[in-house]
Design a protein around this motif. Structure first.
Motif, PDB file in Angstrom:
ATOM      1  N   VAL A 135       0.867  -1.178   0.000  1.00  0.00           N
ATOM      2  CA  VAL A 135       0.000   0.000   0.000  1.00  0.00           C
ATOM      3  C   VAL A 135       0.902   1.225   0.000  1.00  0.00           C
ATOM      4  CG1 VAL A 135      -1.865   1.232   1.147  1.00  0.00           C
ATOM      5  CG2 VAL A 135      -1.735  -1.269   1.332  1.00  0.00           C
ATOM      6  N   TRP A 136       0.926   1.936  -1.127  1.00  0.00           N
ATOM      7  CA  TRP A 136       1.710   3.178  -1.201  1.00  0.00           C
ATOM      8  C   TRP A 136       0.934   4.258  -0.448  1.00  0.00           C
ATOM      9  CZ3 TRP A 136       6.026   1.342  -2.616  1.00  0.00           C
ATOM     10  CH2 TRP A 136       6.178   0.472  -3.700  1.00  0.00           C
ATOM     11  N   ASP A 137       1.405   4.611   0.721  1.00  0.00           N
ATOM     12  CA  ASP A 137       0.693   5.564   1.577  1.00  0.00           C
ATOM     13  C   ASP A 137       1.436   6.898   1.606  1.00  0.00           C
ATOM     14  OD1 ASP A 137      -0.782   6.915   3.436  1.00  0.00           O
ATOM     15  OD2 ASP A 137      -0.369   5.556   5.100  1.00  0.00           O
ATOM     16  N   ASN A 138       1.054   7.792   0.686  1.00  0.00           N
ATOM     17  CA  ASN A 138       1.624   9.139   0.686  1.00  0.00           C
ATOM     18  C   ASN A 138       0.680  10.163   1.315  1.00  0.00           C
ATOM     19  OD1 ASN A 138      -0.313   9.485  -1.282  1.00  0.00           O
ATOM     20  ND2 ASN A 138       1.130   9.777  -2.975  1.00  0.00           N
ATOM     21  N   GLU A 139      -0.393   9.652   1.928  1.00  0.00           N
ATOM     22  CA  GLU A 139      -1.326  10.468   2.708  1.00  0.00           C
ATOM     23  C   GLU A 139      -2.068  11.501   1.868  1.00  0.00           C
ATOM     24  OE1 GLU A 139       0.903  12.020   6.023  1.00  0.00           O
ATOM     25  OE2 GLU A 139       1.277  10.017   6.851  1.00  0.00           O
ATOM     26  N   GLN A 140      -2.256  11.178   0.574  1.00  0.00           N
ATOM     27  CA  GLN A 140      -2.966  12.115  -0.294  1.00  0.00           C
ATOM     28  C   GLN A 140      -3.564  11.393  -1.500  1.00  0.00           C
ATOM     29  OE1 GLN A 140      -0.261  14.447  -3.127  1.00  0.00           O
ATOM     30  NE2 GLN A 140       1.143  14.014  -1.428  1.00  0.00           N
ATOM     31  N   TYR A 141      -4.608  12.013  -2.060  1.00  0.00           N
ATOM     32  CA  TYR A 141      -5.152  11.569  -3.344  1.00  0.00           C
ATOM     33  C   TYR A 141      -4.381  12.313  -4.434  1.00  0.00           C
ATOM     34  CZ  TYR A 141      -9.033   9.489  -0.756  1.00  0.00           C
ATOM     35  OH  TYR A 141      -9.792   8.726   0.095  1.00  0.00           O
TER      36      TYR A 141
END
Length: 205
Positions: free
Chosen positions: A100-106
């Protein structure tokens, strides 16, 4: 802490053999994966919609239990369908590795924050609560690579939430094929790997 998604993809790609299959989401990760792991281009199904990626990967893992299946999901995409974690917890596919690439944004719609941005939502903890015991958060490239090594050899579902930055890799080649073409490239690749026919030749009037 956060790190480059592209560099993480390069590490993952280096660990994947040509007979693995990858499902990934839309957005900037498409072009990055296309460049980070060029040997996996035909083996990757690109541009799946938010909420569908890990579900599709699970279906592929059930249909091809002898083959390593990799889901490259995103924080926004997984938040669209947290129920898939309960499915993985109950069904325990032995050949599914989820990143899960979690960059904290859409990122694909301009960067509004996802629920993980405030620090209260822990996707790995949610996965463990749903029965996926091997679910971890990687805050450094070294941690991420270590989880790739272990997860790709695991015989239970394995999830790593990669806390990446929101910086798109500059200067890379754009993937030139569209979604329809990607589908046929991927299906023909699976047909060749498995020695089967999934879609016959097109009919012409």
């Amino acid at each position: 802490m956060s790190y480059s998604r592209f560099e993480a993809m390069q590490l993952l790609g280096a660990r994947l053999s040509d007979d693995a299959l990858v499902i990934l989401s839309l957005g900037g990760s498409v072009d990055e994966w296309y460049n980070a792991a060029p040997h996996m281009r035909e083996a990757s199904l690109f541009q799946q919609q938010l909420g569908c990626v890990t579900g599709e990967a699970f279906g592929l893992a059930v249909g091809l239990p002898h083959r390593r299946i990799v889901s490259l999901d995103t924080d926004g995409g997984l938040l669209f369908n947290l129920g898939i974690l309960a499915t993985l917890g109950n069904e325990q596919p032995q050949n599914l590795f989820v990143v899960v690439w979690d960059n904290e944004q859409y990122q694909s719609i301009g960067g509004p924050a996802t629920h993980t941005a405030k620090g209260n939502v822990d996707l790995a903890a949610i996965a463990r609560g749903a029965g996926v015991r091997n679910a971890y958060t990687a805050t450094t490239l070294e941690e991420f690579d270590g989880h790739c090594e272990v997860g790709l050899a695991s015989d239970v579902p394995y999830i790593v939430v990669a806390k990446t930055d929101g910086i798109l890799q500059p200067g890379i080649k754009r993937k030139h094929s569209d979604g329809r073409e990607d589908k046929y490239i991927f299906v023909r690749h699976v047909e060749e790997l498995e020695g089967i026919t999934i879609m016959g030749p097109s009919e012409h009037n």
